[in-house]
Design a protein around this motif. Structure first.
Motif, short mmCIF file in Angstrom:
data_model
loop_
_atom_site.label_atom_id
_atom_site.label_comp_id
_atom_site.label_asym_id
_atom_site.label_seq_id
_atom_site.Cartn_x
_atom_site.Cartn_y
_atom_site.Cartn_z
N ALA A 57 0.82 -1.21 0.00
CA ALA A 57 0.00 0.00 0.00
C ALA A 57 0.85 1.26 0.00
O ALA A 57 1.89 1.33 0.67
N LEU A 58 0.37 2.25 -0.76
CA LEU A 58 0.93 3.59 -0.73
C LEU A 58 -0.21 4.56 -0.49
O LEU A 58 -1.29 4.42 -1.08
N ALA A 59 0.00 5.53 0.38
CA ALA A 59 -1.01 6.56 0.64
C ALA A 59 -0.34 7.93 0.60
O ALA A 59 -0.07 8.54 1.62
N PRO A 60 -0.04 8.40 -0.61
CA PRO A 60 0.61 9.70 -0.72
C PRO A 60 -0.34 10.84 -0.38
O PRO A 60 -1.57 10.67 -0.39
N GLY A 61 0.22 11.98 -0.10
CA GLY A 61 -0.60 13.15 0.16
C GLY A 61 -0.82 13.97 -1.09
O GLY A 61 -0.27 13.69 -2.15
N TRP A 62 -1.65 15.00 -0.96
CA TRP A 62 -1.67 16.05 -1.94
C TRP A 62 -0.42 16.89 -1.72
O TRP A 62 0.22 16.78 -0.66
N PRO A 63 -0.01 17.70 -2.68
CA PRO A 63 1.22 18.48 -2.48
C PRO A 63 1.18 19.29 -1.18
O PRO A 63 0.20 19.97 -0.88
N ASP A 64 2.25 19.16 -0.40
CA ASP A 64 2.44 19.90 0.86
C ASP A 64 1.55 19.43 2.00
O ASP A 64 1.46 20.11 3.03
N ASP A 65 0.89 18.29 1.89
CA ASP A 65 0.09 17.78 2.99
C ASP A 65 0.93 17.63 4.26
O ASP A 65 2.02 17.05 4.22
N PRO A 66 0.45 18.11 5.41
CA PRO A 66 1.11 17.81 6.68
C PRO A 66 0.97 16.32 7.02
O PRO A 66 0.12 15.62 6.46
N GLN A 67 1.76 15.89 7.98
CA GLN A 67 1.73 14.48 8.37
C GLN A 67 0.59 14.15 9.32
O GLN A 67 0.08 13.04 9.32
N THR A 68 0.16 15.14 10.13
CA THR A 68 -0.82 14.85 11.17
C THR A 68 -1.97 15.85 11.13
O THR A 68 -1.84 16.97 10.61
N VAL A 69 -3.09 15.44 11.72
CA VAL A 69 -4.26 16.32 11.82
C VAL A 69 -3.91 17.56 12.65
O VAL A 69 -4.31 18.68 12.29
#
Length: 287
Positions: free
Chosen positions: A57-69
């Motif tokens: 599995a890979l779960a990339p972010g949108w550009p510049d997504d932070p790591q945590t809520v």
């Protein structure tokens, strides 16, 4: 997969590590694409389920997504100004670094992005869950307009990051769960979202050059499942079914399934596993 550009789009160190991990394994990759107001961590349980079934599995972010809520809420400005085209190209850049074509699974705007990526011939199979509409999808139920009103009511929100209040989240995402669960989902998952994609989707049928456009006829699209929830306010059945009908123009396998008594939070609420297992079953047939 060879890159199609001379200057590859930059990806984060964390995303590069995910790609390296996937390429080090012989398993088929599954790439999860989140939607507005969520982060990649919303896929954690799905990723574990798919890996138990033998995928990587890979779960990339949108550009510049932070790591945590927590980080996302502290720095909402990082979400601003991210449009559909940029986000789709970011995910394509990740896919093109993979040595095997992945299955792609996305929710909400991630479901739209999933269809865009599949339309570019980048998916071995795809699952679009409560997908945001694209150009040519005509139904616009009142509940969808109300769900988007947090952004659409102010044109200046195009260039802003917009958080949802609990009441807005309750209506748009968590209407099919009880109050206690809705609060837990809001506290645990909801983050600000870029206003731009909402405006792009809303205007798609009036803009021939819209970035909210899907190539539904590409013979390399691969098998596709569209998932709907019968109580979804944000992407009601009328929108999901219209997307399905457009996708049936493709020569590949196209299927749709509707879950009863479920809302837009169907990927993160207490019934997430039922939806994940349906997606997994479909992916297993083809990838």
């Amino acid at each position: 997969m060879a890159t199609a550009t001379t200057e590859p789009i930059a990806i984060s160190e964390h995303e590069a590590e995910q790609v390296e991990r996937a390429n080090a394994k012989s398993s088929t990759p599954v790439l999860f694409v989140h939607g507005l107001w969520l982060l990649p961590s919303s896929w954690d349980r799905w990723a574990a389920l798919f890996e138990e079934a033998g995928y990587v599995a890979l779960a990339p972010g949108w550009p510049d997504d932070p790591q945590t809520v927590e980080e996302a809420r502290a720095h909402p400005e990082v979400f601003a100004g991210k449009g559909i085209g940029e986000i789709a190209d970011h995910h394509e850049a990740i896919i093109r670094r993979l040595e095997r074509k992945p299955a792609v699974v996305g929710h909400s705007f991630g479901g739209l992005l999933t269809q865009i990526l599949a339309g570019r011939g980048l998916a071995a199979a795809s699952v679009a869950i409560s997908p945001a509409p694209f150009r040519g999808v005509l139904p616009l139920p009142f509940s969808a307009l109300r769900s988007g009103s947090a952004v659409l009511r102010n044109p200046a929100n195009w260039n802003r990051a917009v958080p949802l209040t609990f009441e807005q989240f309750r209506y748009s995402f968590a209407n099919a769960v009880d109050e206690d669960e809705a609060k837990k989902l809001y506290d645990g998952y909801s983050v600000p979202g870029s206003g731009e994609p909402i405006f792009q989707a809303a205007a798609a049928n009036f803009n021939p050059w819209s970035e909210a456009k899907v190539d539904t006829k590409n013979p390399e699209r691969g098998p596709m499942l569209i998932v709907s929830a019968d109580r979804d306010h944000t992407v009601p059945w009328a929108i999901a079914n219209a997307s399905y009908k457009k996708q049936t123009q493709n020569e590949g396998v196209t299927e749709i399934v509707k879950f009863e008594n479920r809302g837009h939070a169907l990927t993160i609420d207490n019934g997430w596993r039922e939806v994940a297992e349906a997606a997994l079953t479909f992916v297993q047939r083809f990838a």
